[in-house]
Design a protein around this motif. Structure first.
Motif, mmCIF file in Angstrom:
data_model
loop_
_atom_site.group_PDB
_atom_site.id
_atom_site.type_symbol
_atom_site.label_atom_id
_atom_site.label_comp_id
_atom_site.label_asym_id
_atom_site.label_seq_id
_atom_site.Cartn_x
_atom_site.Cartn_y
_atom_site.Cartn_z
ATOM 1 N N LEU A 194 27.414 37.598 30.557
ATOM 2 C CA LEU A 194 28.435 38.601 30.889
ATOM 3 C C LEU A 194 29.006 39.286 29.650
ATOM 4 O O LEU A 194 29.610 40.354 29.754
ATOM 5 C CB LEU A 194 29.555 37.959 31.707
ATOM 6 C CG LEU A 194 29.218 37.719 33.185
ATOM 7 C CD1 LEU A 194 30.242 36.807 33.842
ATOM 8 C CD2 LEU A 194 29.127 39.042 33.942
ATOM 9 N N ASP A 195 28.807 38.689 28.475
ATOM 10 C CA ASP A 195 29.216 39.345 27.235
ATOM 11 C C ASP A 195 28.266 40.465 26.836
ATOM 12 O O ASP A 195 28.608 41.314 25.997
ATOM 13 C CB ASP A 195 29.281 38.322 26.090
ATOM 14 C CG ASP A 195 30.419 37.335 26.253
ATOM 15 O OD1 ASP A 195 31.449 37.706 26.855
ATOM 16 O OD2 ASP A 195 30.273 36.181 25.788
ATOM 17 N N ILE A 252 43.666 38.249 38.627
ATOM 18 C CA ILE A 252 43.571 37.000 39.390
ATOM 19 C C ILE A 252 43.761 35.815 38.450
ATOM 20 O O ILE A 252 43.462 35.887 37.258
ATOM 21 C CB ILE A 252 42.222 36.877 40.136
ATOM 22 C CG1 ILE A 252 41.043 37.155 39.202
ATOM 23 C CG2 ILE A 252 42.183 37.796 41.329
ATOM 24 C CD1 ILE A 252 39.702 36.952 39.854
ATOM 25 N N ARG A 253 44.227 34.716 39.011
ATOM 26 C CA ARG A 253 44.456 33.499 38.248
ATOM 27 C C ARG A 253 43.199 32.651 38.248
ATOM 28 O O ARG A 253 42.655 32.322 39.304
ATOM 29 C CB ARG A 253 45.623 32.714 38.848
ATOM 30 C CG ARG A 253 46.953 33.410 38.714
ATOM 31 C CD ARG A 253 48.073 32.519 39.202
ATOM 32 N NE ARG A 253 48.110 31.235 38.473
ATOM 33 C CZ ARG A 253 49.006 30.280 38.703
ATOM 34 N NH1 ARG A 253 49.935 30.453 39.645
ATOM 35 N NH2 ARG A 253 48.978 29.150 38.013
ATOM 36 N N THR A 254 42.754 32.276 37.057
ATOM 37 C CA THR A 254 41.508 31.519 36.963
ATOM 38 C C THR A 254 41.658 30.096 37.485
ATOM 39 O O THR A 254 40.681 29.485 37.933
ATOM 40 C CB THR A 254 41.025 31.463 35.504
ATOM 41 O OG1 THR A 254 42.049 30.878 34.689
ATOM 42 C CG2 THR A 254 40.713 32.859 34.991
ATOM 43 N N ASP A 255 42.862 29.545 37.434
ATOM 44 C CA ASP A 255 43.027 28.132 37.806
ATOM 45 C C ASP A 255 43.194 27.924 39.302
ATOM 46 O O ASP A 255 42.954 26.819 39.807
ATOM 47 C CB ASP A 255 44.227 27.529 37.069
ATOM 48 C CG ASP A 255 45.524 28.299 37.305
ATOM 49 O OD1 ASP A 255 45.449 29.487 37.675
ATOM 50 O OD2 ASP A 255 46.609 27.706 37.109
ATOM 51 N N THR A 256 43.559 28.976 40.036
ATOM 52 C CA THR A 256 43.870 28.773 41.462
ATOM 53 C C THR A 256 43.184 29.739 42.416
ATOM 54 O O THR A 256 43.236 29.525 43.630
ATOM 55 C CB THR A 256 45.388 28.909 41.686
ATOM 56 O OG1 THR A 256 45.819 30.209 41.252
ATOM 57 C CG2 THR A 256 46.154 27.827 40.928
ATOM 58 N N GLU A 257 42.525 30.800 41.922
ATOM 59 C CA GLU A 257 42.047 31.850 42.826
ATOM 60 C C GLU A 257 40.548 32.126 42.742
ATOM 61 O O GLU A 257 40.051 33.026 43.423
ATOM 62 C CB GLU A 257 42.821 33.153 42.578
ATOM 63 C CG GLU A 257 44.305 33.030 42.883
ATOM 64 C CD GLU A 257 45.078 34.309 42.652
ATOM 65 O OE1 GLU A 257 46.017 34.581 43.423
ATOM 66 O OE2 GLU A 257 44.755 35.040 41.688
ATOM 67 N N ILE A 258 39.797 31.370 41.945
ATOM 68 C CA ILE A 258 38.350 31.586 41.807
ATOM 69 C C ILE A 258 37.616 30.273 42.054
ATOM 70 O O ILE A 258 38.038 29.216 41.592
ATOM 71 C CB ILE A 258 37.965 32.100 40.404
ATOM 72 C CG1 ILE A 258 38.830 33.288 39.973
ATOM 73 C CG2 ILE A 258 36.481 32.495 40.370
ATOM 74 C CD1 ILE A 258 38.605 33.702 38.528
ATOM 75 N N ILE A 294 34.859 35.957 35.053
ATOM 76 C CA ILE A 294 34.954 36.524 36.405
ATOM 77 C C ILE A 294 36.269 37.266 36.576
ATOM 78 O O ILE A 294 36.310 38.370 37.148
ATOM 79 C CB ILE A 294 34.811 35.403 37.462
ATOM 80 C CG1 ILE A 294 33.378 34.873 37.471
ATOM 81 C CG2 ILE A 294 35.189 35.923 38.856
ATOM 82 C CD1 ILE A 294 33.190 33.618 38.319
ATOM 83 N N ALA A 295 37.344 36.687 36.063
ATOM 84 C CA ALA A 295 38.647 37.351 36.143
ATOM 85 C C ALA A 295 38.623 38.669 35.382
ATOM 86 O O ALA A 295 39.151 39.693 35.854
ATOM 87 C CB ALA A 295 39.737 36.433 35.602
ATOM 88 N N TYR A 310 30.300 33.403 43.750
ATOM 89 C CA TYR A 310 31.691 32.975 43.605
ATOM 90 C C TYR A 310 32.526 33.629 44.689
ATOM 91 O O TYR A 310 32.131 34.629 45.298
ATOM 92 C CB TYR A 310 32.247 33.301 42.217
ATOM 93 C CG TYR A 310 32.243 34.767 41.840
ATOM 94 C CD1 TYR A 310 33.376 35.573 42.023
ATOM 95 C CD2 TYR A 310 31.118 35.354 41.266
ATOM 96 C CE1 TYR A 310 33.378 36.913 41.654
ATOM 97 C CE2 TYR A 310 31.107 36.686 40.890
ATOM 98 C CZ TYR A 310 32.240 37.466 41.089
ATOM 99 O OH TYR A 310 32.238 38.792 40.737
ATOM 100 N N LEU A 311 33.667 33.029 44.942
ATOM 101 C CA LEU A 311 34.598 33.639 45.869
ATOM 102 C C LEU A 311 35.975 33.680 45.238
ATOM 103 O O LEU A 311 36.315 32.863 44.375
ATOM 104 C CB LEU A 311 34.608 32.910 47.219
ATOM 105 C CG LEU A 311 35.013 31.451 47.305
ATOM 106 C CD1 LEU A 311 36.536 31.312 47.402
ATOM 107 C CD2 LEU A 311 34.369 30.806 48.523
#
Length: 375
Positions: A272-273, A80-86, A68-69, A238-239
């Protein structure tokens, strides 16, 4: 005593039920009826026998968060940060509901732009907050004077939908500039940007809130794999939000669904790949153009469709009856189901407009068009 006394059965449920009862061609609800990409169904078949059936981390399958990032960067040049923003959600509707429940408090006000999708108002009411419905202009552009006049110190959120359901309208740069000017005047206001049709756009390129640096720290952006990849029944979206807002959203999410369907998350991560989002727009521009061509000789007047898979049409030259009655008669007498636009307004504003969904196979569109052209 009802917590939602003025909310009844959805118009989408009503029209689809009637379509089934009368064996009508259903162009009302917004879901595709053509086959899912075989690449995706092959992935699902392979995963069915693998160890992907237990709970995933609350925020989402880590490889999917990374994808997603990457998709967000490719599409909008936003890191965007995958650990805190998705956060992966059980559909966009759950993402919207969770966000509103997490961030809106009693007596806050939330601006909703009409015509609007029906999932915005209910969670606001459940927060004991006040939805403030502001009509768009007659051409479905935002009326920034009315929007600013509706703002106050109580306004906590504005919900925007771009590309817009039901009208297919897309915002332009000046719309975002006007929004940013309002946000400067109301520093406590946040933006909930519903962008579930972001990859279904046509001649105009979609301008995402992701590209607006001035609002990113105050904006939650909603996306939908269900809409983009024609798997609406999977209920997976997703958000993306800044960490200080995401912390609050995750607090609600963990008690609402905790984690989202595991096999779907892994399947989409692998898919997505293989897939390009550019394929999505091309598919739907062909559908839109074909449906419009089929209705060229009808008495319906088709409004411009810049995005989404919905076509708004005027029936003013056919009937003077209200749009709800016209849609019901369209089913019972002519065998086609559509959605009346008045139901997207707080005051049921009726401009003799209805909405068709053209996310259907060609045979369905042809069958519907034959009936509509005979009216």
């Amino acid at each position: 005593m009802s917590k939602l006394p003025n909310i009844g059965t959805s118009i989408f449920t009503v029209m689809s039920k009637m379509a089934t009862e009368y064996d009508a061609v259903n162009l009302s609800q917004g879901f595709p009826n053509f086959p899912v990409d075989k690449r995706l169904t092959t992935i699902v078949a392979q995963l069915a026998s693998e160890n992907v059936h237990q709970y995933l981390p609350m925020a989402g399958y880590p490889p999917l968060l990374t994808k997603i990032a990457q998709l967000t960067y490719r599409s909008y040049k936003r890191t965007i940060r995958t650990d805190t923003e998705i956060l992966v959600t059980a559909g966009a509707t759950q993402g919207i509901f969770t966000t509103i429940q997490a961030l809106i408090k009693s007596n806050d006000e939330v601006i909703i732009l009409d015509p609007s999708y029906d999932c915005y108002e209910a969670p606001v009411l459940l927060c004991n907050a006040k939805p403030v419905r502001v009509p768009l202009n007659d051409n479905y552009t935002p009326n920034w004077e009315k929007i600013e006049n509706a703002c106050s110190s109580k306004t906590k959120m504005i919900i925007i939908n771009n590309p817009h359901n039901p009208t297919g309208k897309i915002w332009i740069h000046s719309d975002f500039e006007a929004l940013e000017n309002i946000l400067q005047k109301y520093p406590e206001m946040i933006v909930l940007s519903d962008e579930v049709y972001e990859y279904i756009t046509f001649e105009k390129k979609h301008i995402s809130a992701h590209t607006r640096e001035n609002i990113l720290n105050r904006c939650i952006i909603i996306s939908s794999f269900g809409k983009s990849f024609h798997v609406t029944g999977w209920k997976i979206g997703y958000l993306i939000a800044p960490e200080h807002l995401m912390k609050e959203i995750k607090k609600v999410h963990q008690f609402l669904v905790f984690s989202v369907n595991s096999i779907c998350q892994v399947a989409i991560s692998n898919y997505l790949d293989l897939v390009s989002v550019e394929e999505i727009s091309q598919l739907y521009i062909e559908k839109r153009n074909y449906f419009c061509a089929l209705l060229k000789e009808s008495r319906f007047k088709l409004l411009p469709c810049e995005g989404t898979y919905f076509q708004v049409a005027s029936y003013a030259s056919i009937s003077n009856e209200n749009d709800v009655d016209f849609c019901k008669r369209l089913i019972t007498e002519h065998g086609v189901a559509a959605i009346p636009i008045s139901t997207f307004y707080e005051n049921n504003k009726d401009n003799h407009l209805i909405r068709f969904c053209f996310a259907k196979d060609n045979a369905t569109l042809e069958k519907a068009a034959k009936k509509l052209c005979a009216i």
